[in-house]
Design a protein around this motif. Structure first.
Motif, PDB file in Angstrom:
ATOM      1  N   SER A 139     -22.272   0.759  25.932  1.00 56.53           N
ATOM      2  CA  SER A 139     -21.950   1.205  24.586  1.00 56.53           C
ATOM      3  C   SER A 139     -23.086   1.972  23.901  1.00 56.53           C
ATOM      4  O   SER A 139     -23.511   1.641  22.793  1.00 56.53           O
ATOM      5  CB  SER A 139     -21.500   0.024  23.718  1.00 56.53           C
ATOM      6  OG  SER A 139     -20.416   0.417  22.944  1.00 56.53           O
ATOM      7  N   SER A 141     -22.656   4.699  22.658  1.00 55.85           N
ATOM      8  CA  SER A 141     -22.052   5.338  21.481  1.00 55.85           C
ATOM      9  C   SER A 141     -22.136   4.424  20.258  1.00 55.85           C
ATOM     10  O   SER A 141     -22.493   4.870  19.165  1.00 55.85           O
ATOM     11  CB  SER A 141     -20.603   5.731  21.771  1.00 55.85           C
ATOM     12  OG  SER A 141     -19.790   4.607  22.036  1.00 55.85           O
ATOM     13  N   HIS A 142     -21.835   3.144  20.453  1.00 53.59           N
ATOM     14  CA  HIS A 142     -21.919   2.244  19.304  1.00 53.59           C
ATOM     15  C   HIS A 142     -23.356   1.980  18.895  1.00 53.59           C
ATOM     16  O   HIS A 142     -23.619   1.712  17.716  1.00 53.59           O
ATOM     17  CB  HIS A 142     -21.199   0.929  19.599  1.00 53.59           C
ATOM     18  CG  HIS A 142     -19.720   1.052  19.483  1.00 53.59           C
ATOM     19  ND1 HIS A 142     -18.893   1.166  20.569  1.00 53.59           N
ATOM     20  CD2 HIS A 142     -18.919   1.123  18.388  1.00 53.59           C
ATOM     21  CE1 HIS A 142     -17.641   1.292  20.151  1.00 53.59           C
ATOM     22  NE2 HIS A 142     -17.635   1.274  18.836  1.00 53.59           N
ATOM     23  N   GLU A 173     -14.985   5.692  15.450  1.00 56.26           N
ATOM     24  CA  GLU A 173     -14.668   5.893  16.881  1.00 56.26           C
ATOM     25  C   GLU A 173     -13.197   6.244  17.076  1.00 56.26           C
ATOM     26  O   GLU A 173     -12.861   7.132  17.845  1.00 56.26           O
ATOM     27  CB  GLU A 173     -14.982   4.628  17.696  1.00 56.26           C
ATOM     28  CG  GLU A 173     -16.432   4.474  18.074  1.00 56.26           C
ATOM     29  CD  GLU A 173     -16.732   4.678  19.576  1.00 56.26           C
ATOM     30  OE1 GLU A 173     -15.822   4.618  20.417  1.00 56.26           O
ATOM     31  OE2 GLU A 173     -17.923   4.891  19.882  1.00 56.26           O
TER      32      GLU A 173
HETATM   33 MG    MG Z   1     -18.721   4.076  23.907  1.00 57.38          MG
END
Ligand code: MG
Ligand code: ADP
Length: 395
Positions: A139, A141-142, A173
């Motif tokens: 993750s 992205s998070h 997201e």
């Molecule tokens: Mg992600």
């Protein structure tokens, strides 16, 4: 079949002072502060989050850090130390998800989600540095989103609680980036704590921090990044979600969270064979999360190996989201001394975890690398993770 473009190597993190001077070089002034948010590993509880079930992730010692300064105008300037994308400029008054490129979708999505909540966000200059591997199921992205929302929550004085920031990053997201993700990743990143896993009830957002430390038990948590992402990952994720929704509908419950292990026998007569197996994974996986929490409290990490193994088998055979590389990582780890191993994350590639006695670590690492070479797969990236602090300001 793999598209081979996931999990690009990221370099070691910049020291905070170096990040600040890099910011100064690029933007001609000092940042207002530096905020950090971790990636996460899911210990157990896969594809249970969107079924309003239980998950047990932990924040890891790999983080995204953002140096941010507010601006007096509506300009947004974004720069990452990774990827050579150069400076991206946008404007607060015209955020456009279709026009946003690469990683800038994440900070822009967070700004957009805050605007949706009526929060007045200033223009910003932002420099990102992250050592969370990209697309490895950790993750990355998070980590970016949670670092950014932590910064903006403070800079705007919005005073959002963690639960609200979780929903805002989910909205970013889902509706800006366009990834249909749940609330697990950002909950771990925002609410994690050193030496703990985050036992999260995805229906209520209730969190209980569960002590989880491999080291005192003579163990290490290895992450084996297969560096593959199979091209059907997105479609596979969507179709699993659809199966779960169908299962809940046929069984007459709001979400699969409401189906118990005892209900499964009856469910098998009501569902088609494939949907039943999808449902069985979710129901059993929820139960495994509860068992893991109990075992960690009573006996510690040395006791959870069999549950990790069972989780993998369920994902491989019932939910069918594993792949040959993940199965090999798990099998080679287990055959060479890991006490439990499973794929982690959404599936169809990404990473596996292997809970491994310190004494067997070198053997497991070598065995996995050799097994991948023998199978003709690319070299996996293997590293240890420890449960680390959730998002916070570091400067
Ligand atoms: Mg992600
Ligand atoms: P995951 O969250 O599992 O790592 P995603 O596909 O959701 O995988 O997010 C990966 C994307 O995040 C990359 O394609 C890239 O756009 C972005 N990203 C992550 N870390 C960085 C970074 N340090 N610099 C630039 N982009 C990044």
């Amino acid at each position: 079949m793999s598209n081979g473009n996931s999990a690009d190597a990221v370099s070691a993190p910049l020291e905070t002072a170096a990040l600040i001077s890099r910011f100064e070089e690029n933007f001609g002034r000092l940042p207002d502060g530096v905020w950090q948010a971790p990636g996460r590993v899911n210990l157990i509880g896969e594809h249970t989050d969107y079924n309003e079930g239980f998950v047990l992730p932990f924040a890891i010692d790999k983080t995204a850090r953002v140096a941010v300064a507010a601006r007096p105008d509506s300009t947004i300037r974004l720069l990452s130390t990774y990827g050579g994308q150069g400076l991206t400029t946008a404007d607060l008054t015209s955020l456009d998800s279709a026009a946003a490129r690469g990683w800038t979708k994440y900070p822009l999505g967070v700004i957009w989600a805050l605007q949706q909540r009526g929060i007045e966000v200033p223009g910003i200059d932002l420099l990102l540095d992250s050592d969370v591997p990209l697309g490895a199921g950790l993750s990355s992205s998070h980590a970016i989103e949670c670092a950014v929302i932590s910064a903006l929550n403070e800079l705007t004085g919005a005073g959002l609680q963690a639960e609200e920031m979780v929903l805002a990053t989910q909205q970013a997201e889902n509706d800006f980036v366009g990834a249909p993700t749940g609330i697990m990743d950002q909950s771990a990143s925002l609410r994690g704590a050193k030496g703990h896993a985050v036992f999260l009830d995805c229906r209520t957002q209730e969190v209980q921090l569960v002590p989880f430390e491999a080291e005192p038990a003579g163990l290490v948590m290895l992450v084996i990044d297969t560096k593959v992402q199979h091209s059907h990952a997105d479609g596979g994720y969507a179709s699993r979600r659809a199966s779960c929704e169908l299962g809940a509908e046929v069984l007459g419950v709001p979400a699969l969270r409401d189906v118990t292990v005892d209900d499964l026998e009856e469910a098998s007569g009501l569902l088609d064979e494939v949907t039943f197996r999808r449902v069985r994974h979710v129901v059993m996986e929820n139960d495994r999360v509860l068992q893991t929490v109990e075992l960690l409290a009573r006996q510690g990490p040395g006791a959870i190996g069999a549950l990790l193994d069972a989780s993998h088998v369920s994902m491989r055979d019932d939910f069918e989201i594993s792949c040959p590389e993940l199965d090999l990582a798990v099998d080679a780890s287990r055959r060479n001394g890991a006490i439990g191993a499973r794929m982690t994350g959404g599936g169809f590639g990404g990473a596996a975890i292997a809970l491994t006695p310190v004494a067997a670590e070198a053997e497991v690492r070598a065995a996995v690398v050799n097994a991948f070479a023998d199978a003709g797969y690319g070299k996996p990236d293997i590293f240890t993770v420890t449960p680390a602090a959730g998002a916070h300001r570091i400067s």
